[in-house]
Structure formats: C-alpha cells, structure tokens
Design a protein around this motif. Structure first.
Motif, short mmCIF file in Angstrom:
data_model
loop_
_atom_site.label_atom_id
_atom_site.label_comp_id
_atom_site.label_asym_id
_atom_site.label_seq_id
_atom_site.Cartn_x
_atom_site.Cartn_y
_atom_site.Cartn_z
N TRP A 18 0.83 -1.21 0.00
CA TRP A 18 0.00 0.00 0.00
C TRP A 18 0.86 1.26 0.00
CZ3 TRP A 18 0.72 3.41 3.94
CH2 TRP A 18 1.39 2.93 5.07
N GLN A 19 0.27 2.35 -0.44
CA GLN A 19 0.96 3.64 -0.47
C GLN A 19 0.21 4.74 0.27
OE1 GLN A 19 3.96 3.72 -1.77
NE2 GLN A 19 3.77 1.63 -2.53
N ILE A 20 -1.10 4.56 0.41
CA ILE A 20 -1.96 5.67 0.83
C ILE A 20 -3.25 5.05 1.36
CG2 ILE A 20 -3.02 5.83 -1.48
CD1 ILE A 20 -3.05 8.85 -1.24
N ASN A 21 -4.02 5.84 2.11
CA ASN A 21 -5.32 5.34 2.56
C ASN A 21 -6.21 5.02 1.36
OD1 ASN A 21 -7.37 4.81 4.56
ND2 ASN A 21 -8.35 6.70 3.87
N GLU A 22 -6.95 3.91 1.46
CA GLU A 22 -7.86 3.57 0.37
C GLU A 22 -9.12 4.41 0.49
OE1 GLU A 22 -8.44 -0.56 -1.26
OE2 GLU A 22 -10.38 -0.29 -0.32
N GLY A 23 -9.51 5.05 -0.59
CA GLY A 23 -10.68 5.93 -0.58
C GLY A 23 -10.41 7.11 -1.51
N GLY A 24 -10.81 8.29 -1.07
CA GLY A 24 -10.64 9.47 -1.92
C GLY A 24 -9.19 9.69 -2.34
N HIS B 82 -7.89 9.54 -6.20
CA HIS B 82 -7.37 10.74 -6.85
C HIS B 82 -5.97 10.53 -7.41
CE1 HIS B 82 -7.10 15.12 -7.45
NE2 HIS B 82 -5.82 14.93 -7.19
N THR B 83 -5.12 9.85 -6.64
CA THR B 83 -3.70 9.76 -7.02
C THR B 83 -3.37 8.55 -7.86
OG1 THR B 83 -3.26 8.54 -5.00
CG2 THR B 83 -2.94 10.93 -4.91
N GLY B 84 -4.24 7.53 -7.85
CA GLY B 84 -3.88 6.29 -8.53
C GLY B 84 -2.83 5.49 -7.78
N LEU B 85 -2.64 5.82 -6.49
CA LEU B 85 -1.71 5.04 -5.67
C LEU B 85 -2.48 3.89 -5.01
CD1 LEU B 85 0.09 8.07 -3.98
CD2 LEU B 85 1.12 6.51 -5.66
N LYS B 86 -1.76 2.81 -4.72
CA LYS B 86 -2.45 1.65 -4.14
C LYS B 86 -2.88 1.96 -2.71
CE LYS B 86 -2.50 -3.31 -4.06
NZ LYS B 86 -2.77 -3.67 -2.68
N GLY B 87 -4.12 1.67 -2.41
CA GLY B 87 -4.69 2.03 -1.12
C GLY B 87 -4.59 0.94 -0.08
#
Lengths: 438, 319
Positions: free
Chosen positions: A199-205, A209-214
């Motif tokens: 993961w890279q970021i919280n999953e959700g908004g 928005h970023t296309g990073l794995k949540g």
C-alpha cells in the motif's frame, strides 16, 4: 550542559489546571537532582546557596516519555544516531524514549539491547534515557519467537513487531503469553499484511485521486479486533500501536467497556492531518499507517479526549533526504516527530491532559519512572514557551533527517530549557527566553 | 490559427485544463489531422526543438504515436527506454531527471509505472513534461484523443457531445485511461457511466461525478458510446478475479450487449485489445468500432500537445 547545581530554585513557573480559571505560578525547588518542593510562587524561601532562576511565567512540564521512537542506531546511522536522536528528544521535551527494534541488527538479542542501552548511557549519561523495545520474533520475520527472557534481562521494557505486522495468529497469541512470563507487554503494529499489501496511501478518496495503491482502514481494524479478542481471552495486556482510524477507536472503546486489558496510542499526525494532503504526492506525508480521512481525524481527537486512546507517541521515523526525494511508491514511510510533538499537541489538549498522555500514562503502561513533582521524584522537567514561534527547518531541527510533513511551517510554542536529574541539558541561551539567575 | 495563449508548462493530467483550453487543443489537433492527410506530412513548427521520449514502462503504440507526432512537427526525438543502462543500473528517477535536464530538451514525454512519476519529473526539470501515462493515475493524451474521436464522430452526424452518455466498462480501478477520461468527458459535458466487477471498481468511486452501475446490461442500455478498458492479465494472478474465462463470459462487451445501447453507438478501446476477453472479436472488427480512428486521432492530438507546449512562448503557428 553545565554541571548540576546541587540546590536551585526555579521561580515563576506556570502550571495550568483544568478546573482553574486562573493560571497559577509556582516556584520549584530542586535538591541533589530530586524534586524537593513545588509550591505557589513566593511561598518558598530559597535555601542558602541555592541558585535562583526565573522561568518568566513559562509553562512547566515534567519531562515527557515517547513510547514509540525509531532511533535507527545501530545500523541506520545515516538517518539518525544515538546522539542526534537523543538531542532531538531532549529539545522536543522528552526525557525518555522507547526505541523500536527494527535496527540492523534487529534488536532480537540481549546483546543488541545491551548495546543500545550502553551507547545511550555513554553518549548521554544524564539522559534522555533510552528504553529498548525487543523484537517479537527473530529478525522481526514473524516466524519464531525472539528470546524474550534474554531481552528482558538485558533491559528491554516491552516487545514489539513494529513495522512488520504479525500475520500468524498462533504466533501472536504465544508471543503475548510468553512475553507476560517476563512481565513484558506486547506492542502490536496492527496491519493485516494481505489486505495491506504494497500500500501507499489510505484507500478511498486519496487512492482514487492519485492512482496510488490504497490500504483500507479495516486492514488495521481487523488486527485491532484480533488483539482485543486475544487480550480478553488470555486476560493479558496488549498495547496497540499508532491507531489511525475510526473503526479501531470504536473497537477499543467497546473493549474498554468490557474491561479488556488493552491500551492504545496514536500520534500527533493522525490528530491533525488527513489524506487530502497527499494529492500532490509529497513524500513527506507518507507514513505507516497512512493518513486517513478527516472523519478519522475527528474520531481520533475524540478518542483521545474520552480516554479511549491512552497515550500519545511520535513514531519518530527519520529517513535521509535522498530516500524521500523519489516517486511516491519508492519513498520509505515515516515522519520525524520528536521536536514538533509538544507544540502540535499543546494546541489540541489542555496542559493537564498533555501530561497524562505524554507522561503519566506511558509511565504506568510500561512501568517507567517519571516526575510527578512530588518530593523525591527525579528532577526531570522542561519549560515551554507558548509565545515563541519557530520554523521547522534545518536550523531548528536537531534530528539528522528532515522528513516532516510540517517542514517549512511555523510551530507555535518552543521548549526553551530542559533539566534531567536536576541538570540543565540545554537552554536557548541566545534567546530572550533564557531563565536567568537572579 | 489564431494566437491562443497556452499557460501550461506541462500536461500532467486533463484536470489542469479549462474547458476552453481542452476545446482549443482539440481544434488544434483537427488542423494537424489535415496535415496528416497530406502527401508531405511535415511542418516546421518545432524545428530545432528536442523531444525526449522517456518510456520507463513498455509501450509501443503510445511511444510510436508521440514519435511520429514530434517528427511531423520537425522536432528531433530521442528515446530512453526501460532497458537502457541507467535505468537497469538502478539510477534514481531524480538522477535520471537531472541527467535529462542537462541535455536541454524542450519537452520530455514520460511513461512510467509509478503514479505521480510525471509530476515528480516536472518538479525536477525546466523542460515541458507530457505525461504519457503514470501508474494508475493519468493518461491525458489518451483521454484527449478519445474526446477528439467522439467529438468528430458526433459532429459528422451533426450532433454535439453535450449530454451524450459514455459508458466506461472494465478494470476501472487500475486504469489511468478511465481516470483521465472521467475528468475530461464530464468537463466536456458528457454523462459518464461506469461498470466494473466490484473487485475492479476503485474504493471511493462514489466521489466521481459518474453513474455507477451494478449490471452490465443496465449500464449499456441506451448508452451513446461505450469505452472498453484493457484487462491486465495480472489482475487474475492478484486474486481479483477467478479464471479469465469467467471474465470473458460475464463481462465481455459483445454485439448482443451493444444492441441494448443507443442505435449506432460506437465502441472505443485504448488498445491493445484482448479480443474475446473484454471485447468480442466480431465487435472489434465491426463498423461500430472506432479503435483505428482513435489511433489516427492520437497522432493529431499529440502533435497539438507538443505544438502548444513547444511554442507556448513564441505563439507562432506554421503557415
């Protein structure tokens, strides 16, 4: 640092009390490195030969305890070492830190625990004190129990898998039981490794928005739930590390009502920042667990205020500039936090609650000494000047690394002097806020 | 062409563009499309300009399209790919960026597997950056060429894009094409619908200004156009799907489904297609398919992008 005065008085220290509308000034008398007396200003006559300093109405706090720090020593001294880490700690108001085990070598042996303690004592003989946290499993690999008896004997004060979630429930259960045989508490970094893979970021908004794995917040909450069930079933304490989301606070609140022996911590950044900060891919906002939503931030502030969350920690996690100057996926996770924690949280909570969150309760949970300003307590305290702003930058930060989400921003409130065992470790001698001998 | 001040140094995604700017870009592409039909398909617009095609992720179609576009504008192009030594030797993207910058290119076109890589590059270099696809984040020239294709398709029928519905179907979660298209198409006045099996629908999709359907049949019904996304075969390995044959069975866009759509509704696909998996073989070859129009539009749109970025100071346009 100067040699300790065997006796000194610090006059005009501000102590704020929850139920007092008035702010009260106190005089503090220190004798032979211990608290002798704290009394309303003017009530004490300084003993003969006692030096007298004027705190100038600055806030007096007992030295805080940070129960979750990555000192990076041994093995990652390019990010932080004992000297720089403890310098950051004392300038941030911390007289004691608990050092996490993900060093190189991993702190899964008594020899490593001993090395950490000895190095800390050698470099900073008067403190801050370092309390090593031993690894839960050998190499933090989550396969085989670490020798907790050996770790306890060498001075480890708790056991943790921090940074490497324990996926194996059987191993986790046995770790909690075995650690308890030596009076050690397990600190769990709650994160389901399958749900939270890469993961890279919280999953959700944010991920949308970023296309990073949540990483969904339930990735944390399912392990919080597991730990609560184990703590109740085994009737053994478990401490839940860096809680970041609403679901976890709901579960912990439920557990506490049932009398389950769990305690929990969160960090200043989960009380102040949400995932909207990540839309620009700024790697200084990348942390584990990830910044969640504004609703999670609100839930965490509430959980601290109602006692669901027991303590605050920084999860100070230094990384070198070149490691952070990468595309988001390649950046390591974590923030420095030791030097920004007190100004950030003093804006959120009363002085009395701050003392509980940063000193009283961590001391209780991990059975550590602390200063309660009672006669005979260690003379560990600092002065905090709420009026002084400062900027988070290379000039003001003592940590080797600068990976702070508040880099370049102004903090309101500065620790202007810090004493440990009655010795002044530092004071801002160049500034007007120096407590001057009268 | 009238002088239209182009305020942007980079094209990182479509959400930096105003509606007027998007329309101007498409208008510019239309003029370049005309050049592409000439016997001599070259204008001197970017003569003396250098364009680096930095494709750190495999791509044949997009890279070729950019290369042709740059050359038709008389720019010099230089390629740096995934297998070039600096990348295989583990050079950081920062150092690659600074190295490229030192060669003074006017424009760097970047394709990268990591979301945010184009914006990272933009922070490091003075050259104009064109995002040719970064991770799951954005693929602005694809969205622009899709918009170009649909605009032309409906214009030729004396219709406008306003109020038309576009269904995007397939692996929306991992699709930069979907993300950029949702932004651009809604900005241009289309109603965007999406359909994906729940494991391929991104969490938080309800934040998008789109209609989300839970059945493909319902989603297709009366749609004015359908865009099929490519299914990356690794999604099955990652446990998001059972066997691919089930995907083909349940989620493949077929003629039967297109019969439910508005009469004459076209089918788009960003390519390369997995025939028989996300789009039926016969449908891909049918007159409803705009896939080759998209490819052709791609060159014109990329010429427009390179032209607008490469001439934004001088503002000159070739006679």
């Amino acid at each position: 640092m100067h040699e300790p005065d065997s006796k000194f008085m610090l006059r005009n220290c501000l102590r704020k009390h929850k139920n007092d509308s008035a702010e009260n000034l106190y005089d503090l008398l220190v004798v032979e490195g211990k608290i002798a007396e704290l009394a309303p200003a003017g009530a004490l006559t300084p003993p003969r030969e006692a030096a007298v300093y004027d705190a100038g109405g600055r806030q007096l706090f007992p030295s805080f305890i940070d129960a979750h720090v990555h000192l990076r020593d041994p093995g990652f001294e390019y990010k932080e070492d004992m000297q720089s880490g403890l310098c950051a700690a004392v300038h941030g108001g911390f007289g004691a830190v608990m050092a996490m085990a993900n060093t190189n070598p991993v702190n899964d042996k008594g020899a490593v625990t001993g090395f950490i303690r000895e190095k800390a004592a050698r470099i900073c003989p008067r403190g801050p004190r370092v309390y090593p946290v031993g690894a839960l499993s050998v190499g933090l690999m989550g396969e085989e129990l670490a020798p907790m008896g050996e770790l306890a004997e060498a001075g480890a004060v708790a056991i943790s898998n921090d940074g490497r979630p324990v996926q194996n429930n059987e191993l986790f259960r046995r770790a909690v039981e075995y650690a308890a045989s030596f009076g050690l508490k397990v600190i769990d970094h709650c994160e389901d490794a399958d749900i939270a893979h890469n993961w890279q970021i919280n999953e959700g908004g944010g991920s949308l928005h970023t296309g990073l794995k949540g990483q969904p917040s339930v990735g944390e909450a399912v392990q919080v739930a597991r730990d609560i069930l184990f703590a109740e079933y085994l009737n053994l304490p478990i401490h839940l590390a860096h809680i970041s989301c609403r679901q976890s606070t709901d579960l912990i609140r439920w557990a506490k009502v049932r009398g389950v022996p769990v305690t929990a911590e969160t960090c200043p950044h989960y009380l102040l920042l949400d995932d909207a900060k990540l839309h620009s891919y700024n790697t200084n906002f990348k942390v584990s667990p990830p910044l969640r939503t504004s609703a999670d931030v609100a839930a965490l502030v509430q959980a601290v205020q109602d006692g669901t969350i027991d303590i605050l920690v920084t999860d100070h996690a230094p990384h070198a500039a070149y490691e952070k100057d990468t595309p988001f996926d390649e950046s390591p996770r974590g923030f420095i936090g030791l030097e920004t924690a007190v100004p950030l949280t003093s804006a959120l909570f009363s002085a009395e609650l701050l003392e509980e969150l940063w000193c009283k309760k961590p001391a209780e949970i991990f059975k550590l000494p602390r200063n309660n300003f009672a006669p005979g307590d260690p003379a560990d305290f600092f002065l905090f000047d709420l009026e002084t702003p400062w900027v988070v930058n290379r000039d003001n930060i003592h940590s080797k690394s600068l990976n702070s989400p508040w880099l370049g921003q102004t903090m309101q409130g500065k620790i202007v002097a810090h004493w440990l065992g009655g010795t002044q470790i530092f004071s801002c001698e160049d500034s007007l806020c120096l407590p001057k001998p009268l | 062409m009238e002088n239209f001040p182009w305020p942007h140094k980079d094209l990182l995604d479509v959400d930096g563009l105003s509606i007027a700017e998007s329309q101007h870009l498409l208008d510019t592409a239309e003029q370049f499309q005309e050049i592409n039909s000439r016997a001599v398909k070259k204008v001197p617009a970017l003569r003396g300009k250098g364009v680096i095609l930095f494709f750190a992720e495999n791509s044949t179609r997009t890279k070729t399209s950019f290369d042709i576009a740059a050359k038709r504008l008389s720019a010099d192009t230089f390629s740096l790919g995934k297998n070039d030594s600096s990348l295989t030797k583990g050079e950081s993207l920062k150092d690659t960026a600074l190295t490229l910058q030192a060669m003074s290119p006017d424009i760097i076109v970047i394709r990268h597997a990591l979301s945010g890589a184009a914006s990272f590059l933009s922070d490091k270099v003075d050259s104009s950056i064109v995002n040719a696809g970064d991770g799951w984040h954005a693929h602005p020239t694809q969205a622009l060429l899709d918009a170009y294709t649909l605009r032309k398709y409906w214009r030729d029928k004396n219709q406008t894009m306003q109020g038309k519905s576009l269904l995007i179907v397939g692996d929306v979660a991992h699709s930069r094409v979907a993300r950029s298209n949702i932004k651009l198409m809604t900005a241009l006045g289309l109603q965007v619908r999406i359909f994906a099996p729940k494991t391929l629908l991104p969490k938080g999709a309800e934040h998008w200004p789109v209609q989300i359907f839970d059945s493909l049949d319902k989603a297709v019904r009366d749609a004015d156009a359908v865009m099929c996304l490519r299914l990356q075969l690794e999604r099955q390995a990652a446990g998001l799907l059972p066997h691919l044959s089930e995907y083909a069975e349940k989620f493949c866009l077929t003629r039967r489904l297109m019969d439910l759509a508005a009469p004459g509704a076209p089918v788009l696909h960003p390519g390369p297609m997995n025939r028989g998996l996300e789009v039926a073989d016969d449908l891909a070859d049918s007159s409803a398919s705009l896939v080759l129009d998209q490819v052709s539009a791609g060159v014109a749109v990329r010429m427009a992008v390179l032209f607008l970025l490469g001439t934004r100071k001088s503002g000159a346009f070739p006679a």
